[in-house]
Design an enzyme around this catalytic site. Structure first.
Site, PDB file in Angstrom:
ATOM      1  N   ARG A 137      56.839  43.758  59.615  1.00  0.00           N
ATOM      2  CA  ARG A 137      57.107  43.190  58.284  1.00  0.00           C
ATOM      3  C   ARG A 137      56.056  42.161  57.859  1.00  0.00           C
ATOM      4  O   ARG A 137      56.303  41.328  56.989  1.00  0.00           O
ATOM      5  CB  ARG A 137      58.508  42.573  58.198  1.00  0.00           C
ATOM      6  CG  ARG A 137      59.606  43.585  58.488  1.00  0.00           C
ATOM      7  CD  ARG A 137      60.934  43.164  57.899  1.00  0.00           C
ATOM      8  NE  ARG A 137      61.932  44.170  58.167  1.00  0.00           N
ATOM      9  CZ  ARG A 137      62.725  44.178  59.229  1.00  0.00           C
ATOM     10  NH1 ARG A 137      62.643  43.209  60.118  1.00  0.00           N
ATOM     11  NH2 ARG A 137      63.597  45.137  59.402  1.00  0.00           N
ATOM     12  N   LYS A 160      45.348  43.071  47.115  1.00  0.00           N
ATOM     13  CA  LYS A 160      45.882  44.414  46.855  1.00  0.00           C
ATOM     14  C   LYS A 160      45.576  45.289  48.059  1.00  0.00           C
ATOM     15  O   LYS A 160      44.412  45.419  48.453  1.00  0.00           O
ATOM     16  CB  LYS A 160      45.218  45.030  45.623  1.00  0.00           C
ATOM     17  CG  LYS A 160      45.843  44.650  44.316  1.00  0.00           C
ATOM     18  CD  LYS A 160      45.260  45.520  43.221  1.00  0.00           C
ATOM     19  CE  LYS A 160      45.795  45.151  41.859  1.00  0.00           C
ATOM     20  NZ  LYS A 160      45.131  45.921  40.787  1.00  0.00           N
ATOM     21  N   GLU A 202      31.396  47.590  39.995  1.00  0.00           N
ATOM     22  CA  GLU A 202      32.369  46.489  39.895  1.00  0.00           C
ATOM     23  C   GLU A 202      31.686  45.196  39.429  1.00  0.00           C
ATOM     24  O   GLU A 202      32.315  44.350  38.794  1.00  0.00           O
ATOM     25  CB  GLU A 202      33.092  46.269  41.236  1.00  0.00           C
ATOM     26  CG  GLU A 202      33.952  47.453  41.704  1.00  0.00           C
ATOM     27  CD  GLU A 202      35.291  47.605  40.962  1.00  0.00           C
ATOM     28  OE1 GLU A 202      35.577  46.833  40.026  1.00  0.00           O
ATOM     29  OE2 GLU A 202      36.055  48.529  41.333  1.00  0.00           O
ATOM     30  N   LYS A 222      37.222  36.514  39.842  1.00  0.00           N
ATOM     31  CA  LYS A 222      38.444  37.233  40.228  1.00  0.00           C
ATOM     32  C   LYS A 222      39.499  36.267  40.770  1.00  0.00           C
ATOM     33  O   LYS A 222      40.699  36.417  40.478  1.00  0.00           O
ATOM     34  CB  LYS A 222      38.110  38.312  41.269  1.00  0.00           C
ATOM     35  CG  LYS A 222      39.341  39.094  41.692  1.00  0.00           C
ATOM     36  CD  LYS A 222      39.015  40.354  42.448  1.00  0.00           C
ATOM     37  CE  LYS A 222      40.323  41.085  42.798  1.00  0.00           C
ATOM     38  NZ  LYS A 222      40.101  42.361  43.460  1.00  0.00           N
ATOM     39  N   GLU A 277      49.866  41.001  39.102  1.00  0.00           N
ATOM     40  CA  GLU A 277      49.439  41.904  38.029  1.00  0.00           C
ATOM     41  C   GLU A 277      50.535  42.166  36.993  1.00  0.00           C
ATOM     42  O   GLU A 277      50.829  43.311  36.646  1.00  0.00           O
ATOM     43  CB  GLU A 277      48.939  43.233  38.616  1.00  0.00           C
ATOM     44  CG  GLU A 277      48.051  43.991  37.644  1.00  0.00           C
ATOM     45  CD  GLU A 277      47.408  45.222  38.257  1.00  0.00           C
ATOM     46  OE1 GLU A 277      46.425  45.079  38.981  1.00  0.00           O
ATOM     47  OE2 GLU A 277      47.921  46.325  38.000  1.00  0.00           O
ATOM     48  N   ARG A 282      45.883  39.946  35.173  1.00  0.00           N
ATOM     49  CA  ARG A 282      45.169  40.672  36.231  1.00  0.00           C
ATOM     50  C   ARG A 282      44.900  42.121  35.849  1.00  0.00           C
ATOM     51  O   ARG A 282      43.987  42.743  36.385  1.00  0.00           O
ATOM     52  CB  ARG A 282      45.953  40.585  37.555  1.00  0.00           C
ATOM     53  CG  ARG A 282      45.181  41.186  38.718  1.00  0.00           C
ATOM     54  CD  ARG A 282      45.774  40.916  40.068  1.00  0.00           C
ATOM     55  NE  ARG A 282      44.964  41.523  41.110  1.00  0.00           N
ATOM     56  CZ  ARG A 282      45.098  41.297  42.389  1.00  0.00           C
ATOM     57  NH1 ARG A 282      46.022  40.453  42.825  1.00  0.00           N
ATOM     58  NH2 ARG A 282      44.318  41.902  43.277  1.00  0.00           N
ATOM     59  N   ASN A 290      41.369  45.972  35.751  1.00  0.00           N
ATOM     60  CA  ASN A 290      41.370  47.438  35.811  1.00  0.00           C
ATOM     61  C   ASN A 290      40.461  48.058  34.756  1.00  0.00           C
ATOM     62  O   ASN A 290      40.522  49.272  34.522  1.00  0.00           O
ATOM     63  CB  ASN A 290      42.802  47.972  35.638  1.00  0.00           C
ATOM     64  CG  ASN A 290      43.702  47.542  36.778  1.00  0.00           C
ATOM     65  OD1 ASN A 290      43.244  47.427  37.917  1.00  0.00           O
ATOM     66  ND2 ASN A 290      44.962  47.283  36.486  1.00  0.00           N
ATOM     67  N   HIS A 301      39.176  51.583  35.050  1.00  0.00           N
ATOM     68  CA  HIS A 301      39.855  52.204  36.192  1.00  0.00           C
ATOM     69  C   HIS A 301      40.832  53.320  35.818  1.00  0.00           C
ATOM     70  O   HIS A 301      41.118  54.160  36.660  1.00  0.00           O
ATOM     71  CB  HIS A 301      40.570  51.142  37.031  1.00  0.00           C
ATOM     72  CG  HIS A 301      39.635  50.372  37.928  1.00  0.00           C
ATOM     73  ND1 HIS A 301      38.586  49.635  37.443  1.00  0.00           N
ATOM     74  CD2 HIS A 301      39.580  50.242  39.284  1.00  0.00           C
ATOM     75  CE1 HIS A 301      37.931  49.070  38.453  1.00  0.00           C
ATOM     76  NE2 HIS A 301      38.513  49.422  39.569  1.00  0.00           N
ATOM     77  N   HIS A 347      39.995  56.286  37.995  1.00  0.00           N
ATOM     78  CA  HIS A 347      40.878  56.903  38.989  1.00  0.00           C
ATOM     79  C   HIS A 347      41.086  58.389  38.692  1.00  0.00           C
ATOM     80  O   HIS A 347      41.200  59.208  39.614  1.00  0.00           O
ATOM     81  CB  HIS A 347      42.228  56.180  39.033  1.00  0.00           C
ATOM     82  CG  HIS A 347      42.160  54.855  39.744  1.00  0.00           C
ATOM     83  ND1 HIS A 347      43.222  53.979  39.794  1.00  0.00           N
ATOM     84  CD2 HIS A 347      41.163  54.247  40.421  1.00  0.00           C
ATOM     85  CE1 HIS A 347      42.875  52.891  40.472  1.00  0.00           C
ATOM     86  NE2 HIS A 347      41.632  53.035  40.865  1.00  0.00           N
ATOM     87  N   HIS A 381      34.392  55.627  44.512  1.00  0.00           N
ATOM     88  CA  HIS A 381      35.151  54.785  43.578  1.00  0.00           C
ATOM     89  C   HIS A 381      34.264  54.140  42.513  1.00  0.00           C
ATOM     90  O   HIS A 381      34.561  54.200  41.317  1.00  0.00           O
ATOM     91  CB  HIS A 381      35.915  53.723  44.369  1.00  0.00           C
ATOM     92  CG  HIS A 381      36.714  52.799  43.517  1.00  0.00           C
ATOM     93  ND1 HIS A 381      37.798  53.213  42.770  1.00  0.00           N
ATOM     94  CD2 HIS A 381      36.587  51.461  43.254  1.00  0.00           C
ATOM     95  CE1 HIS A 381      38.311  52.185  42.111  1.00  0.00           C
ATOM     96  NE2 HIS A 381      37.593  51.117  42.385  1.00  0.00           N
TER      97      HIS A 381
HETATM   98  N1  GLY Z   1      40.589  45.624  41.773  1.00  0.00           N
HETATM   99  C1  GLY Z   1      41.408  45.045  40.810  1.00  0.00           C
HETATM  100  C2  GLY Z   1      42.336  44.010  41.331  1.00  0.00           C
HETATM  101  O1  GLY Z   1      42.214  43.601  42.477  1.00  0.00           O
HETATM  102  O2  GLY Z   1      43.222  43.586  40.634  1.00  0.00           O
END
Ligand code: GLY
Length: 356
Positions: A122, A144, A186, A222, A232, A236, A240, A243, A247, A259
């Site tokens: 956990r 993330k 990025e 960031k 998010e 946040r 994206n 993205h 994606h 990516h």
């Molecule tokens: N890669 C986008 C984020 O970490 O929110």
């Protein structure tokens, strides 16, 4: 630029250390952060032969007992099966909650090993040692973690902040040019989000000569966003940018397009679509596409708009009948725009139209 330390004030808070020649200090820094414990070092079949021994030596000379685990390299292996292998390894080695995991590699290893740390017993502590530009500027920071499912990218995961991020910029010396370019997607994304000065450095080809400064700027930008919106819910989502289509490009390619290259294509598509729909406050598409091309990146895709729309609808950014897109209104001024799912094919088609 010498090594710099950027704080990320989440709960728990941590430091991102960036600079050349940090590797010998990894063990000492992690011991100061984690105390004396065992460390499972998870890496992949490309990075392991280059850096695993040196990283273990640094950790062991600071008193850590380390156990290594190597996974096959590549996005195609970022799945539940490889995750299961990491978890079984941690259990076989009897790691306890007072031990830690160290993720050594690019974004795939970092996301997957971070997820293993988030769910094993956990949750145990983990550190990120990014070895690619992409993981240094983006994926190693912010907590993330995820694996891909057949239905789409990063669909199973957790928010779990690392205890530390250690980036030795000397690791970037061994990156193939295409992998460096992948990370530049990025960096360009962060430039479009954060404003003129970072984007200008990308346009002028100044990133490689100022790696520490550029990585530190991306991480600091960031970190600010993540501190304000760790889970998010709102701001946040701006990270994206590019993205949703990115994606979709990855999925349509069967994950053979890396990516960053897919995000670059997604950035180009959304910039052109935004202009075509009159959502921009200044012309952005030509500038973004020129910057991507100057950094060895695509700014569009040949996949049919219908296939991209279909793939995009399995993305996490969908909520009911709307999907939230990040629109570059201007350099340094991106906004969220919820659009009806039914309009997505037209938007993507506009972004994929031949560029004159
Ligand atoms: N890669 C986008 C984020 O970490 O929110």
């Amino acid at each position: 630029m010498n090594a710099v330390s950027i704080p990320v004030r989440t709960r728990p808070a941590y430091q991102v250390q960036v600079g050349p020649g940090l590797l010998p200090d990894f063990g000492r820094i992690l011991r100061d952060t984690l105390g004396h414990c065992r460390a499972a070092v998870v890496t992949d079949s490309v990075v392991g032969p280059l850096y695993l021994d040196a990283v273990r030596e640094s950790l062991q000379s600071a008193g850590f007992r380390t156990v290594p685990h190597t996974v096959p390299a590549g996005e195609a292996h970022k799945n539940l099966s490889t995750l299961g292998g990491i978890l079984e390894f941690l259990a076989r080695e009897r790691l306890t909650r007072s031990d830690a995991l160290v993720a050594l590699g690019g974004g795939v290893v970092g996301d997957m090993a971070g997820f293993a740390a988030a769910v094993y017993l956990r949750g145990i502590r983990y550190a990120q040692i990014p070895t690619t530009l992409l993981s240094a500027v983006d994926s190693s920071v912010g907590g993330k973690t995820a694996v891909d499912l057949r239905a789409g990218k990063n669909l199973a995961g957790a928010f779990a902040q690392p205890a530390a991020v250690l980036c030795d910029t000397d690791f970037l010396r061994t990156l193939p040019p295409e992998t460096f370019a992948d990370g530049m997607a990025e960096v360009v994304k962060t430039g479009v989000l954060s404003g003129e000065s970072l984007l200008s450095m990308c346009e002028a080809g100044e990133v490689a000569a100022h790696e520490t400064e550029v990585i530190a700027r991306c991480v600091a930008y960031k970190a600010g966003v993540v501190e304000r919106d760790e889970r998010e819910q709102n701001e946040r989502r701006l990270l994206n940018l590019g993205h949703t289509v990115g994606h979709a490009v990855e999925k349509c390619s069967g994950y053979t397009i890396p990516h960053g290259h897919a995000v670059a294509a997604g950035l180009g598509v959304i910039a052109r679509a935004a202009e075509a729909f009159g959502w921009t406050a200044e012309p952005v598409a030509a500038r973004i596409c020129g910057c991507l091309a100057a950094n060895g990146l695509p700014c569009g895709t040949d996949f049919p708009p219908e296939a991209l729309s279909e793939a995009a609808l399995s993305d996490k950014k969908r909520a009911g009948d709307t999907v939230t897109l990040v629109i570059p209104e201007r350099v340094g001024g991106c906004v969220l725009r919820a659009v009806p799912v039914a309009e997505l094919p037209d938007i993507i088609r506009a972004g994929c139209a031949p560029w004159t």
